[in-house]
Structure formats: C-alpha cells, structure tokens
Motif scaffolding. Structure first.
Motif, short mmCIF file in Angstrom:
data_model
loop_
_atom_site.label_atom_id
_atom_site.label_comp_id
_atom_site.label_asym_id
_atom_site.label_seq_id
_atom_site.Cartn_x
_atom_site.Cartn_y
_atom_site.Cartn_z
N SER A 13 4.30 14.24 -1.27
CA SER A 13 3.36 13.31 -0.92
C SER A 13 2.67 12.76 -2.04
O SER A 13 1.47 12.54 -2.34
CB SER A 13 2.21 14.20 0.01
N GLY A 14 3.61 12.46 -3.04
CA GLY A 14 2.94 12.05 -4.45
C GLY A 14 3.12 10.37 -4.41
O GLY A 14 2.60 9.80 -5.22
N GLY A 15 3.72 9.68 -3.44
CA GLY A 15 4.05 8.37 -3.53
C GLY A 15 2.83 7.51 -3.33
O GLY A 15 1.62 7.73 -2.79
N SER A 16 2.69 6.29 -4.14
CA SER A 16 1.83 5.46 -4.05
C SER A 16 1.75 4.20 -2.71
O SER A 16 0.69 3.50 -2.47
CB SER A 16 1.36 4.76 -5.35
N GLY A 17 3.03 4.18 -2.39
CA GLY A 17 3.25 3.46 -1.32
C GLY A 17 2.83 1.92 -1.43
O GLY A 17 1.82 1.67 -0.64
N THR A 18 3.14 0.82 -2.03
CA THR A 18 2.76 -0.47 -1.81
C THR A 18 3.60 -1.23 -0.99
O THR A 18 3.17 -2.53 -0.84
CB THR A 18 2.56 -1.17 -3.12
N ARG A 19 4.84 -0.69 -0.33
CA ARG A 19 5.60 -1.77 0.31
C ARG A 19 5.03 -2.19 1.73
O ARG A 19 5.53 -3.05 2.24
CB ARG A 19 6.97 -0.77 0.38
N PRO A 22 -0.84 -4.93 3.08
CA PRO A 22 -2.10 -4.44 2.50
C PRO A 22 -2.73 -3.17 3.21
O PRO A 22 -3.68 -2.84 2.97
CB PRO A 22 -3.07 -5.67 2.74
N LEU A 23 -1.89 -2.77 3.98
CA LEU A 23 -2.48 -1.66 4.67
C LEU A 23 -2.30 -0.45 3.97
O LEU A 23 -3.40 0.45 3.73
CB LEU A 23 -1.76 -1.14 5.87
N SER A 24 -1.17 -0.18 3.32
CA SER A 24 -0.85 1.18 2.42
C SER A 24 -1.38 0.42 0.89
O SER A 24 -1.10 -0.44 0.41
CB SER A 24 0.34 1.36 2.30
N ARG A 25 -2.61 1.44 0.40
CA ARG A 25 -2.75 1.08 -1.20
C ARG A 25 -2.72 2.27 -1.82
O ARG A 25 -2.34 3.38 -1.41
CB ARG A 25 -4.56 0.87 -0.98
N ALA A 325 -3.29 -7.99 9.18
CA ALA A 325 -4.72 -8.05 8.65
C ALA A 325 -5.53 -6.93 8.50
O ALA A 325 -5.51 -5.95 9.31
CB ALA A 325 -5.39 -8.98 9.88
N THR A 326 -6.04 -6.73 7.39
CA THR A 326 -6.95 -5.70 7.26
C THR A 326 -8.34 -6.09 7.11
O THR A 326 -8.71 -7.43 7.06
CB THR A 326 -6.62 -4.73 5.93
N THR A 355 -7.82 -5.06 -4.23
CA THR A 355 -7.07 -4.47 -2.84
C THR A 355 -5.72 -3.76 -3.09
O THR A 355 -5.20 -3.20 -1.76
CB THR A 355 -6.53 -5.76 -1.99
N LEU A 356 -5.31 -3.75 -4.42
CA LEU A 356 -4.33 -2.54 -4.44
C LEU A 356 -4.58 -1.35 -4.48
O LEU A 356 -3.84 -0.25 -4.07
CB LEU A 356 -3.45 -3.09 -5.70
N ASP A 357 -6.10 -0.99 -5.10
CA ASP A 357 -6.12 0.67 -5.22
C ASP A 357 -7.32 0.93 -3.91
O ASP A 357 -7.67 1.94 -3.89
CB ASP A 357 -6.89 0.57 -6.33
#
Length: 360
Positions: A13-19, A22-25, A325-326, A355-357
């Motif tokens: 579960s180490g991924g940061s997942g930006t694909r 804007p839901l995944s940060r 939309a978030t 919004t990335l973090d």
C-alpha cells in the motif's frame, strides 16, 4: 507438505496514486478510497484473505504518512495488520516485499497483493492461490496471470510454458508493455496473460533469489530493519539505511531473472483501476452508458463517467466525457484519454499546487 499451513497475506500500500486525480491525492491515494464499493480498495483487498482457517493476519507495507488511515480502515473491518511496515521513502516493490519477507518466518508462504486492485471473483482467485501452493512449497516463485480481454498496451504480459502442476505453468518469459499490434498478436497466440503483480512464494525462496540478483538491496533492507523503531504493530525502518536500497520492481529484480518461476492463469474479474476510463468500464452504467456517482443530473447525455464528491454536476447534451468534481477541483476530459490526467498533474506539480497533496 502440510497443505493447511497458513498463508500470510502481504498487502502493498505504498503508492501515491495520482492517475485518479483529483479524487486520489498523495495524502489519500486510491487504495484508501471507496471507488467501486462502500468499502475502500484496501479493505476489499484485506477481505480476500480474511479466512482465519487459511490465512494469517496481513502484513501491510505502506507509506509512513498513511499509517493512521490504514490502521483505522483495517480496524473498521476487524482485519488489523499483524505488522505495519512503514517505508520512510518509496523504493518500488522489490524492497517493499523484502521488508515483509524479512519480518516473516523463513518458511512462511507469502501472498503478495497490491492494495488497489479489484477482483470480483474471489473464489477463482483463492482457487488459483491453492493451485500454486504445491509448487511454491517446492521452491518455485509463482505469479498469477490475468486472462486478457483486450489487446491492452498498458500492461506487461507473461508467456506461459509447459504445465508443471494442475493449472500451473512455467513462465517462458515476461514481456514489456507492447504496442497494440503486438498485444493483439499475444491474444491471438493464446499463451499470454496480463501481469497483474500478484505473487505467492516462500519468504526464504524470495530472499534467496533477491540475494542472488540484488544483494545490495537485501543488505540495505536488512540494515534498515536492524535499526528500525517499533511501536506496537508499527515498524519504522531506519530512513538512511532504507533509502540506500536500489529502487526496483519485483519483476525486474527477481521474477525475470529467477530460474523457477511459475504462472497460474486465472480469470477472476480483475482490474487495476488504473484510470478513470477503467473505472467507467467496471462501474454500473445506465441505459445511456453513463456511470454516475454522487449528486449528478444528466440530460441527453451518453457514454460519460460523472462523479461528484462535492457540488451538483449537471450534464446536458454531452457524450463520452469524464467529469470528476471534488470539493476543491474539477477534472474534465474526453473518455478514452484519461491517461492524460498526468499532464494536469505534472503542471500542478510545477506550480506546487495544494490539490496534489491535500487529503480529501
């Protein structure tokens, strides 16, 4: 061989997942989100091995920044980790699995699973795991080949060799992500599977193969654990020692180089949910091929994925769009182009945009 010897799940579960921005940060990556179910992808992953008669409590390898969220989510489904190994820095999957292997009993059977995949046929998955157990006990490294449904260019492929046990084949070769013509040729040949990144092996077998091919990695991870800080189930490897490890995937570091590698082909309703297009494919859709989530109004609209975790989204007279939309960002792009999210993410990185973090 004891066929009922328990299997130890290792959840990565180490991924940061930006694909799925804007839901995944980076502060709350996709494995910690509820995307296809009321439960999060991490919780669903843990449930796949929740049978206490066959599986031990999981070992979870994760980003240290997500420790509290992971503990809360696993406690919520009564599946706490036996060990939560918290990486001070990402070093890809090979060092992450080495952490788990070094913390497990030497002869432990480790079932390595990414925390952000979907498997709809859990019965088929477990049957494939059981098919692999005898060869793994005999010293093979096993992976699970996903039955391909299309000439996908976003996945690596595994070419199967001869059958070495019922339902289990030797691996002829691993191949990189192909172009579309090559991918179609793989499907036509019928002996190729997608590489889904799920593995079963004994801890000592994996460590021996890693030692043979990347001894400096094993040394760095071992030292990081020798200097680790332990707080209950949490293990904090020494940051300096762990950062000294080479960064490499388990495929490159071990699976493509080891001699005895097996693959179990399996059709189990698998998706890595690697894009908004992938989510549209597996989500329930209405008669106009729209997938909705949240407060959405669609009129004369077709072929869209529209998700709102914030305001009402009204779509009128549009087709084949992705609209996400978030509370603080909106993404709009054509369906079929969702890999282009990375262009937005790269630009936001240049601007150091919050919004990335920020965890939603």
């Amino acid at each position: 061989m004891n066929k009922t010897r328990p299997i130890t799940p290792v959840i990565l579960s180490g991924g940061s997942g930006t694909r799925l921005w804007p839901l995944s940060r980076t502060g709350r990556p996709k494995q910690l989100l509820s995307l296809t179910n009321a439960e999060t992808m991490l919780q669903l992953t843990a449930r796949r091995s929740a049978d206490s008669a066959r599986f031990t409590a999981p070992i979870v390898v994760a980003n240290a920044a997500h420790a509290e969220m992971i503990e809360e989510q696993l406690e919520a489904v009564s599946l706490p980790a036996s060990a939560l190994l918290l990486e001070p820095v990402g070093r890809n999957t090979a060092p992450a699995i080495a952490l788990a292997a070094l913390c497990a009993e030497p002869d432990a059977l480790l079932l390595v699973m990414p925390s952000d995949h979907i498997i709809t046929d859990v019965g088929a998955f477990r049957a494939a795991v059981e098919a692999a157990v005898p060869v793994v006990e005999d010293g093979w490294l096993a992976t699970f080949g996903i039955t391909p449904t299309a000439p996908e260019t976003g996945y690596g492929y595994i070419c199967r060799g001869g059958e070495i046990a019922p339902g289990v084949h030797s691996v002829e070769r691993f191949v990189e992500k192909p172009d579309r013509v090559t991918a179609q040729a793989y499907l036509d040949q019928g002996c190729y599977s997608w590489n889904g990144g799920i593995f079963l092996f004994r801890a000592d077998t994996f460590l021996a193969a890693l030692e043979a091919n990347a001894p400096e990695m094993v040394a760095a991870v071992r030292l990081s654990l020798a200097k680790a800080v332990r707080q209950g189930a949490r293990v904090y490897p020494d940051a300096q020692a762990f950062a000294a490890s080479p960064s490499d995937s388990v495929d490159y570091a071990v699976m493509e180089k080891a001699d005895r590698v097996a693959v179990v082909p399996v059709e189990m309703g698998w998706s890595d949910v690697g894009s908004w297009d992938a989510l549209h494919e597996i989500a329930p859709r209405d008669e106009a091929d729209n997938a909705h989530h949240g407060e959405v109004l669609s009129i004369d609209t077709s072929g869209c994925l529209i998700r709102s975790d914030g305001p009402l989204v009204a779509a009128v007279g549009v087709k084949d769009l992705i609209v996400i939309a978030t509370g603080d960002a909106v993404l709009i792009l054509p369906r079929g182009s969702s890999q282009e999210v990375k262009r937005a993410v790269e630009e936001l990185k240049k601007r150091s945009h919050i919004t990335l973090d920020r965890a939603l």
